[in-house]
Design a protein around this motif. Structure first.
Motif, mmCIF file in Angstrom:
data_model
loop_
_atom_site.group_PDB
_atom_site.id
_atom_site.type_symbol
_atom_site.label_atom_id
_atom_site.label_comp_id
_atom_site.label_asym_id
_atom_site.label_seq_id
_atom_site.Cartn_x
_atom_site.Cartn_y
_atom_site.Cartn_z
ATOM 1 N N MET A 25 0.871 -1.324 -0.105
ATOM 2 C CA MET A 25 -0.028 -0.022 0.247
ATOM 3 C C MET A 25 0.977 1.290 0.172
ATOM 4 O O MET A 25 0.368 2.364 0.309
ATOM 5 N N ARG A 26 2.002 1.042 -0.108
ATOM 6 C CA ARG A 26 3.023 2.122 -0.494
ATOM 7 C C ARG A 26 3.348 2.229 -1.908
ATOM 8 O O ARG A 26 4.168 3.318 -2.317
ATOM 9 N N MET A 27 3.267 1.400 -2.870
ATOM 10 C CA MET A 27 3.586 1.188 -4.025
ATOM 11 C C MET A 27 2.965 2.383 -5.142
ATOM 12 O O MET A 27 1.942 2.527 -4.707
ATOM 13 N N PRO A 28 3.612 2.968 -5.842
ATOM 14 C CA PRO A 28 2.864 3.937 -6.778
ATOM 15 C C PRO A 28 1.806 3.014 -7.623
ATOM 16 O O PRO A 28 1.779 1.798 -7.814
ATOM 17 N N LEU A 29 0.881 3.681 -8.037
ATOM 18 C CA LEU A 29 -0.091 3.333 -8.738
ATOM 19 C C LEU A 29 -0.050 2.635 -10.264
ATOM 20 O O LEU A 29 -0.337 1.833 -10.597
ATOM 21 N N SER A 30 1.111 3.219 -10.611
ATOM 22 C CA SER A 30 1.881 2.701 -11.924
ATOM 23 C C SER A 30 2.147 1.269 -11.813
ATOM 24 O O SER A 30 1.798 0.323 -12.422
ATOM 25 N N VAL A 31 2.957 0.884 -10.526
ATOM 26 C CA VAL A 31 3.005 -0.527 -10.239
ATOM 27 C C VAL A 31 2.022 -1.349 -10.062
ATOM 28 O O VAL A 31 1.800 -2.437 -10.579
ATOM 29 N N TRP A 32 0.925 -0.793 -9.553
ATOM 30 C CA TRP A 32 -0.398 -1.677 -9.235
ATOM 31 C C TRP A 32 -1.087 -1.802 -10.455
ATOM 32 O O TRP A 32 -1.535 -2.964 -10.648
ATOM 33 N N GLY A 33 -1.112 -0.852 -11.394
ATOM 34 C CA GLY A 33 -1.684 -1.223 -12.711
ATOM 35 C C GLY A 33 -1.076 -2.036 -13.586
ATOM 36 O O GLY A 33 -1.840 -3.101 -14.230
ATOM 37 N N ILE A 34 0.282 -2.180 -13.634
ATOM 38 C CA ILE A 34 0.881 -3.030 -14.309
ATOM 39 C C ILE A 34 1.054 -4.570 -13.510
ATOM 40 O O ILE A 34 0.786 -5.479 -14.389
ATOM 41 N N PHE A 35 1.120 -4.505 -12.489
ATOM 42 C CA PHE A 35 0.946 -5.792 -11.599
ATOM 43 C C PHE A 35 -0.156 -6.601 -11.921
ATOM 44 O O PHE A 35 -0.375 -7.675 -12.148
ATOM 45 N N VAL A 36 -1.338 -6.030 -11.852
ATOM 46 C CA VAL A 36 -2.779 -6.556 -11.841
ATOM 47 C C VAL A 36 -3.034 -6.837 -13.293
ATOM 48 O O VAL A 36 -3.450 -7.955 -13.634
ATOM 49 N N ALA A 37 -2.719 -6.029 -14.387
ATOM 50 C CA ALA A 37 -2.645 -6.365 -15.600
ATOM 51 C C ALA A 37 -2.056 -7.399 -16.080
ATOM 52 O O ALA A 37 -2.274 -8.175 -17.081
ATOM 53 N N THR A 38 -0.763 -7.552 -15.478
ATOM 54 C CA THR A 38 0.111 -8.812 -15.776
ATOM 55 C C THR A 38 -0.638 -10.137 -15.499
ATOM 56 O O THR A 38 -0.444 -11.195 -15.861
ATOM 57 N N ILE A 39 -1.252 -10.083 -14.114
ATOM 58 C CA ILE A 39 -1.808 -11.170 -13.584
ATOM 59 C C ILE A 39 -2.888 -11.625 -14.471
ATOM 60 O O ILE A 39 -3.262 -12.651 -14.989
ATOM 61 N N LEU A 40 -3.949 -10.307 -14.930
ATOM 62 C CA LEU A 40 -4.775 -10.779 -16.169
ATOM 63 C C LEU A 40 -4.441 -11.416 -17.310
ATOM 64 O O LEU A 40 -5.045 -12.566 -17.799
ATOM 65 N N GLY A 41 -3.250 -10.895 -17.685
ATOM 66 C CA GLY A 41 -2.610 -11.563 -18.899
ATOM 67 C C GLY A 41 -2.212 -12.904 -18.812
ATOM 68 O O GLY A 41 -2.299 -13.826 -19.476
ATOM 69 N N LEU A 42 -1.674 -13.225 -17.671
ATOM 70 C CA LEU A 42 -1.339 -14.677 -17.212
ATOM 71 C C LEU A 42 -2.526 -15.791 -17.200
ATOM 72 O O LEU A 42 -2.131 -16.709 -17.695
ATOM 73 N N PHE A 43 -3.623 -15.170 -16.786
ATOM 74 C CA PHE A 43 -4.914 -16.108 -16.959
ATOM 75 C C PHE A 43 -5.605 -16.150 -18.314
ATOM 76 O O PHE A 43 -6.059 -17.078 -18.665
ATOM 77 N N ALA A 44 -5.528 -14.744 -19.187
ATOM 78 C CA ALA A 44 -6.398 -14.655 -20.261
ATOM 79 C C ALA A 44 -5.595 -15.207 -21.504
ATOM 80 O O ALA A 44 -6.343 -15.710 -22.415
ATOM 81 N N PHE A 45 -4.207 -14.683 -21.558
ATOM 82 C CA PHE A 45 -3.401 -15.392 -22.971
ATOM 83 C C PHE A 45 -3.552 -16.630 -23.229
ATOM 84 O O PHE A 45 -3.469 -17.129 -24.314
ATOM 85 N N PRO A 46 -3.599 -17.553 -22.216
ATOM 86 C CA PRO A 46 -3.669 -18.876 -22.497
ATOM 87 C C PRO A 46 -4.851 -19.340 -23.339
ATOM 88 O O PRO A 46 -4.851 -20.260 -24.181
ATOM 89 N N TYR A 64 -6.465 6.952 -2.456
ATOM 90 C CA TYR A 64 -5.444 6.230 -3.059
ATOM 91 C C TYR A 64 -5.731 4.703 -2.888
ATOM 92 O O TYR A 64 -5.804 3.624 -3.900
ATOM 93 N N ARG A 65 -6.150 4.220 -1.562
ATOM 94 C CA ARG A 65 -6.916 2.662 -1.415
ATOM 95 C C ARG A 65 -7.927 2.494 -2.397
ATOM 96 O O ARG A 65 -8.075 1.350 -2.827
ATOM 97 N N MET A 66 -8.902 3.420 -2.573
ATOM 98 C CA MET A 66 -9.921 3.168 -3.338
ATOM 99 C C MET A 66 -9.503 2.859 -4.826
ATOM 100 O O MET A 66 -10.049 2.142 -5.826
ATOM 101 N N MET A 67 -8.588 3.675 -5.298
ATOM 102 C CA MET A 67 -7.859 3.631 -6.429
ATOM 103 C C MET A 67 -7.527 1.996 -6.583
ATOM 104 O O MET A 67 -7.400 1.363 -7.615
ATOM 105 N N VAL A 68 -6.634 1.547 -5.726
ATOM 106 C CA VAL A 68 -6.045 0.376 -5.634
ATOM 107 C C VAL A 68 -6.987 -0.890 -5.818
ATOM 108 O O VAL A 68 -7.228 -1.590 -6.568
ATOM 109 N N TRP A 69 -8.052 -0.818 -4.808
ATOM 110 C CA TRP A 69 -9.247 -1.715 -5.036
ATOM 111 C C TRP A 69 -9.901 -1.690 -6.277
ATOM 112 O O TRP A 69 -10.521 -2.547 -6.696
ATOM 113 N N ALA A 70 -10.217 -0.418 -6.664
ATOM 114 C CA ALA A 70 -10.826 -0.269 -8.058
ATOM 115 C C ALA A 70 -10.115 -1.011 -9.086
ATOM 116 O O ALA A 70 -10.663 -1.781 -10.208
ATOM 117 N N ILE A 71 -8.700 -0.934 -9.383
ATOM 118 C CA ILE A 71 -7.809 -1.645 -10.152
ATOM 119 C C ILE A 71 -8.114 -3.029 -10.115
ATOM 120 O O ILE A 71 -8.093 -3.798 -10.926
#
Length: 588
Positions: free
Chosen positions: A200-221, A300-307
């Motif tokens: 919860m101290r990470m910038p939102l850039s990292v949060w967006g890329i982190f969650v998007a990567t998890i989506l890709g690991l599930f969706a790209f297969p 900030y926390r609302m933004m994280v949970w929205a992502i």
């Protein structure tokens, strides 16, 4: 043996000792990021040229003899696939993901540097395979970027021989490259954060890329297996997606396949893909807005949970792309409902961006202009998505220019606005040079107004019933003359926008060569990447000692502090205050 946290360990960095080791087979995440970005921009320029050729045909039909119907559909297919997968996904995740994750979490590099190096070269291989389809007999596939069978692999479709095979092979190779990089991103975020860098101290850039990567690991297969299965249908005569059918007077050997199954597999990947691109954009633009508005990000926390919520919901909305495929009405109701639900966390983010700007000390820098442009274009594109999420409205609009306008505003213009904002914002960190501000502002205003001149009229064309993917409209009774005039004007606007992208390219190249040197933190930003001891950061990023984090990444316009902002790695006792009293920071 006691456990030593990763952040405290002394890493062996293996500094490169030759040009090839430093710039070609590099294992430095920053060099790999620039390699990803350069390849992605290069292939994106190919897609830009293809879009200009498409618009020439649509705006001035029967004028250009070198654009025939087969080539037109090949341009449509290659433009769409390149922009969505090979340019946007690669640039957001491969480019900014690689560059920012280690720097923003205080790591020296990715956890698996060799795998990271392999990923960019496998990505390049996928691009080479894709580009090779322009040079094979029959040319690239013209099946449309969704590659629906049976059309995609049946004789009569442009590129139905080697073109579609190379497209499918290229996608499979791209997914291998993405998986290499994606495993690196997730592991690095979870395992290599520096001391004090909680989630919860990470910038939102990292949060967006982190969650998007998890989506890709599930969706790209889903796309990977569908590409393999369709390749088997094409080359081996299997019937995964190919039904029993007659083509050009001949009964084909296929029996019992389901074309709709491919649609489900494709869109199970395809809709999360929207957010694989959008979530990194949400994170990057949040950091840019907060920095240049000199104000902490609102909620900030609302933004994280929205992502996180958007990421989860993106897997249960895919069939809203399939309302015209004849699904059961109850399924249509379910997917319409979930489509409207996913708009809620997305709208929360828009509110938070606007409230971040509210009463901020806004600096209208070039990155800020593009970030504000993103809010406008994303809001307009998102509102039209509410129309298309409704089954009864989507049915008549599904195959019209309204869909093109909506899709490009959400998936084309908006992410590209964030890309430009991010490139201009982090360019001083990547290069140690400052870009030309005047050229940057010219680039923004020409692009912003130009894209509206392209896509606003397309909504009107969609309401008129102008069908998408048509090579030529011809003479029809239901289309007024204004439709043809609008198509011509859209073409002029598209060429205008394409030409002004050369201003951006010139600005970047000229600035790398002649730009003024800048210090390590020209925007007075708080996140860790701006606090490196060298600018641009050296191999290993942090010198002999990793930073320690004391607060979140959005400590701007702090009352009583001399510098207006407090970086993440400055200890509370070292913060200079106006009255000499101890600094009391944000409770995160």
């Amino acid at each position: 043996m006691s456990y030593i946290p990763i952040a405290d360990q002394k890493e062996e960095m293996h500094d490169p000792h030759s040009f090839v080791a430093k710039y070609v087979w590099s294992m430095d995440h920053k060099v790999i990021a620039i390699q990803y970005g350069t390849i992605a921009v290069g292939v994106g320029l190919v897609a830009l040229v293809l879009s200009a050729l498409m618009r020439l045909q649509l705006g001035y039909p029967d004028t250009f003899a070198f654009i025939d119907p087969a080539e037109y559909y090949q341009y449509v297919t290659m433009h769409g696939m390149i922009m969505v997968v090979y340019m946007l996904t690669a640039l957001f995740l491969g480019g900014f993901g690689n560059y920012l994750i280690p720097l923003q979490i205080g790591a020296r590099d990715m956890v698996f540097p060799f795998l990271n190096m392999l990923s960019v070269w496998v990505y390049l291989l996928s691009v080479i395979i894709l580009m090779a389809s322009f040079f094979v007999s029959g040319g690239p596939t013209g099946a449309g970027w969704t590659l629906y069978p049976p059309q995609a692999i049946t004789e009569g479709t442009p590129g139905a021989d080697m073109g579609i095979v190379l497209m499918l092979a290229s996608l499979a190779v791209f997914i291998v490259a993405f998986t290499m990089g994606g495993l690196n991103y997730v592991t690095t975020v979870l395992q290599a954060r520096t001391r004090g860098m909680t989630l919860m101290r990470m910038p939102l850039s990292v949060w967006g890329i982190f969650v998007a990567t998890i989506l890709g690991l599930f969706a790209f297969p889903a796309l990977f297996v569908s590409a393999i299965m369709m390749t088997f249908d094409k080359l081996l005569g299997t019937s995964f997606f190919m039904p029993a059918m007659v083509s050009i007077g001949e009964t084909l050997e296929h029996t019992g396949g389901s074309p709709v199954l491919f649609q489900h597999l494709f869109w199970f990947f395809g809709h999360p893909e929207v957010y694989i691109v959008a979530l990194p954009a949400f994170g990057l633009v949040s950091d840019v807005l907060s920095c240049h508005a000199r104000k902490n990000i609102f909620g900030y926390r609302m933004m994280v949970w929205a992502i996180v919520a958007i990421g989860g919901l993106s897997f249960i909305v895919w069939a809203h792309h399939m309302y015209v495929s004849g699904m059961n009405p109850y399924f249509g109701f379910f997917f319409a409902f979930t489509t409207l639900i996913i708009a809620v966390p997305t709208a929360i983010k828009v509110y938070n961006w606007v409230l971040t700007l509210w009463e901020g000390n806004i600096r209208l820098t070039v990155p800020m202009l593009f970030a504000c442009g993103f809010i406008f274009t994303f809001l307009h594109g998102g509102l039209t998505g509410i129309f298309l999420g409704n089954v009864t409205v989507d049915l008549p609009l599904s195959d019209t220019y309204f869909v093109i306008a909506h899709f490009h505003m959400v998936m084309g213009v908006s992410p590209v606005m964030v890309l430009f904002a991010s490139i201009y914002h982090w360019f001083p960190k990547m290069s140690g040079k400052m870009f030309n501000v005047t050229l940057g502002k010219i680039h923004f205003w020409a692009t912003f107004f130009g894209t509206y001149a392209i896509y606003l009229p397309m909504h009107y064309l969609g309401f008129l019933g102008v069908p998408r993917r048509y090579y030529s409209m011809g003479t029809t009774e239901f289309l007024p003359e204004s439709a043809n005039a609008l198509n011509a004007n859209i073409t002029l606007a598209a060429i205008w926008v394409a030409v002004f992208q050369l201003v951006f390219i010139f600005n970047i190249i000229w600035s790398l060569w002649k730009g003024k040197k800048c210090d390590g933190n020209p925007w007075e930003a708080t996140s860790l990447e701006w606090q490196t001891p060298e600018n641009p950061p050296a191999h290993g990023n942090w010198g002999p000692e990793l930073p320690t984090v004391y607060r979140w990444a959005y400590e701007y316009s702090v009352p009583g502090v001399k510098a207006d902002f407090v970086p993440q790695n400055i200890a509370p006792e070292d913060v200079e205050t106006v009255d000499g009293k101890p600094y009391v920071g944000h409770e995160d």
